[in-house]
Design an enzyme around this catalytic site. Sequence first.
Site, short mmCIF file in Angstrom:
data_model
loop_
_atom_site.label_atom_id
_atom_site.label_comp_id
_atom_site.label_asym_id
_atom_site.label_seq_id
_atom_site.Cartn_x
_atom_site.Cartn_y
_atom_site.Cartn_z
N GLU A 188 24.33 -5.83 65.77
CA GLU A 188 22.91 -6.23 65.86
C GLU A 188 22.61 -6.47 67.34
O GLU A 188 23.34 -7.19 68.01
CB GLU A 188 22.67 -7.49 65.01
CG GLU A 188 21.34 -8.16 65.19
CD GLU A 188 20.12 -7.30 64.88
OE1 GLU A 188 20.04 -6.71 63.80
OE2 GLU A 188 19.23 -7.20 65.76
N SER A 194 21.71 -6.50 53.96
CA SER A 194 22.86 -5.62 53.74
C SER A 194 24.20 -6.31 54.04
O SER A 194 25.18 -6.09 53.30
CB SER A 194 22.70 -4.31 54.52
OG SER A 194 22.27 -4.54 55.83
N ASP A 227 24.30 -2.02 71.06
CA ASP A 227 23.40 -0.99 70.57
C ASP A 227 24.05 -0.24 69.39
O ASP A 227 25.15 0.31 69.54
CB ASP A 227 23.09 -0.04 71.73
CG ASP A 227 22.25 1.13 71.28
OD1 ASP A 227 21.33 0.93 70.46
OD2 ASP A 227 22.52 2.26 71.71
N GLY A 228 23.38 -0.21 68.27
CA GLY A 228 23.94 0.42 67.08
C GLY A 228 24.18 1.91 67.24
O GLY A 228 25.15 2.45 66.70
N HIS A 231 19.15 -1.34 49.07
CA HIS A 231 20.25 -2.22 48.64
C HIS A 231 20.78 -1.83 47.27
O HIS A 231 21.99 -1.96 47.01
CB HIS A 231 19.80 -3.68 48.69
CG HIS A 231 19.48 -4.13 50.09
ND1 HIS A 231 18.50 -5.05 50.40
CD2 HIS A 231 20.01 -3.74 51.30
CE1 HIS A 231 18.45 -5.24 51.72
NE2 HIS A 231 19.35 -4.45 52.28
N ASP A 253 20.46 1.73 59.64
CA ASP A 253 19.15 1.26 59.16
C ASP A 253 18.30 0.76 60.32
O ASP A 253 17.94 -0.42 60.38
CB ASP A 253 19.44 0.13 58.13
CG ASP A 253 18.19 -0.40 57.48
OD1 ASP A 253 17.18 0.31 57.45
OD2 ASP A 253 18.23 -1.55 56.99
N1 SAM Z 1 20.18 -3.49 57.48
C1 SAM Z 1 19.43 -4.74 57.33
C2 SAM Z 1 19.34 -5.08 55.86
O1 SAM Z 1 19.25 -4.16 55.03
O2 SAM Z 1 19.37 -6.27 55.53
C3 SAM Z 1 18.06 -4.63 57.95
C4 SAM Z 1 18.04 -4.10 59.34
S1 SAM Z 1 16.47 -4.02 60.09
C5 SAM Z 1 15.68 -2.71 59.26
C6 SAM Z 1 16.88 -3.31 61.65
C7 SAM Z 1 17.63 -4.24 62.60
O3 SAM Z 1 18.07 -3.47 63.72
C8 SAM Z 1 16.80 -5.38 63.17
O4 SAM Z 1 17.45 -6.59 62.91
C9 SAM Z 1 16.75 -5.12 64.68
O5 SAM Z 1 16.82 -6.31 65.46
C10 SAM Z 1 18.00 -4.29 64.88
N2 SAM Z 1 17.97 -3.36 66.03
C11 SAM Z 1 16.91 -2.76 66.62
N3 SAM Z 1 17.33 -1.88 67.56
C12 SAM Z 1 18.69 -1.94 67.56
C13 SAM Z 1 19.71 -1.26 68.29
N4 SAM Z 1 19.42 -0.33 69.21
N5 SAM Z 1 20.98 -1.54 67.99
C14 SAM Z 1 21.32 -2.48 67.05
N6 SAM Z 1 20.39 -3.16 66.35
C15 SAM Z 1 19.09 -2.89 66.59
#
Ligand code: SAM
Length: 289
Positions: free
Chosen positions: A121, A103, A146-147, A18, A167
Amino acid sequence: MNYRHAYHAGNFADVVKHAVMAQILQRLLAKPAPLLVLDAFAGIGLYNLAGVEAQKTGEAARGIQRIWPPPPASGALGQGLAPYLEVVRALNPRGPLALYPGSPELALRMLRPQDRLALVELHPDDCAQLRRNYARDPRVEVHQRDGFEALPALLPPKERRGLVLVDPPYEQPDEAARLVKSLGRAYRRWPTGVYALWYPIKERGPAEALLEAMRAVIPRRLLVAELTVFAQEQAFRLNGCGLALVNPPWQLDQALGELLARLQPLLAQEGGGHRVEWLVGEGTPDHEP
Ligand code: SAM
């Protein structure tokens, strides 16, 4: 999907990610033209450090709580942390730390009315929480998808400037490979975007392999910024973390060198260190995002 970020909010890896993200945004916001922040693995956006999840792990005690409250002498922690700490302060105006910005919250508190924030998400509960927190803001769009797939699909943005944060939780064995493939596709669609990809450092080997694979899809301007909190690498724990930065803003390398040098002794658990290094050369000087 077992990973829930609420257990890890405010840990040392969040502080590094961050603080770097705030530095990038501060530089991008120096120009008046609108920008997009695409947060492809968004989490829920805002975390209660007194909540059951955060209390269970106590990770914030070895993260944000090591630098909060900041010393009263202005600049004692270095100017580099200022934009990040301003957001933490705005959330905790009375002083004691209760809320921690994920984030999305960090981005939104820095962005201007002309900017846009796209949040992705996959987890249904976390995505519902994101919607409750942010969907009323006209600058925000929330996608439950899906990200890895959303990354190329949502690019390039109409603003033609911006930051893409990647992330993922790295809980599936194929995640690193999916990340590189998705980054390659996103980069081909939008080669001038700024990308920040967070990665864990447990054992050195997998982290190096991931960077090597990124090098193969990013032909120029790839910078890494890493911070470790243990001298000894061990497979079962998070010894450090890094950000691979594509097209970082001008002079960010220098600023991150200073930032991480200040942060590392504050976050160290048993030694460790930091590095800021170009993996693929700076490229042409006129290529300013
Ligand atoms: N970026 C956030 C922050 O800094 O506050 C933290 C994110 S955390 C490390 C990862 C997130 O990705 C989790 O909330 C999880 O549910 C989500 N996630 C897991 N697999 C995913 C996917 N294939 N596509 C989108 N989100 C996913």
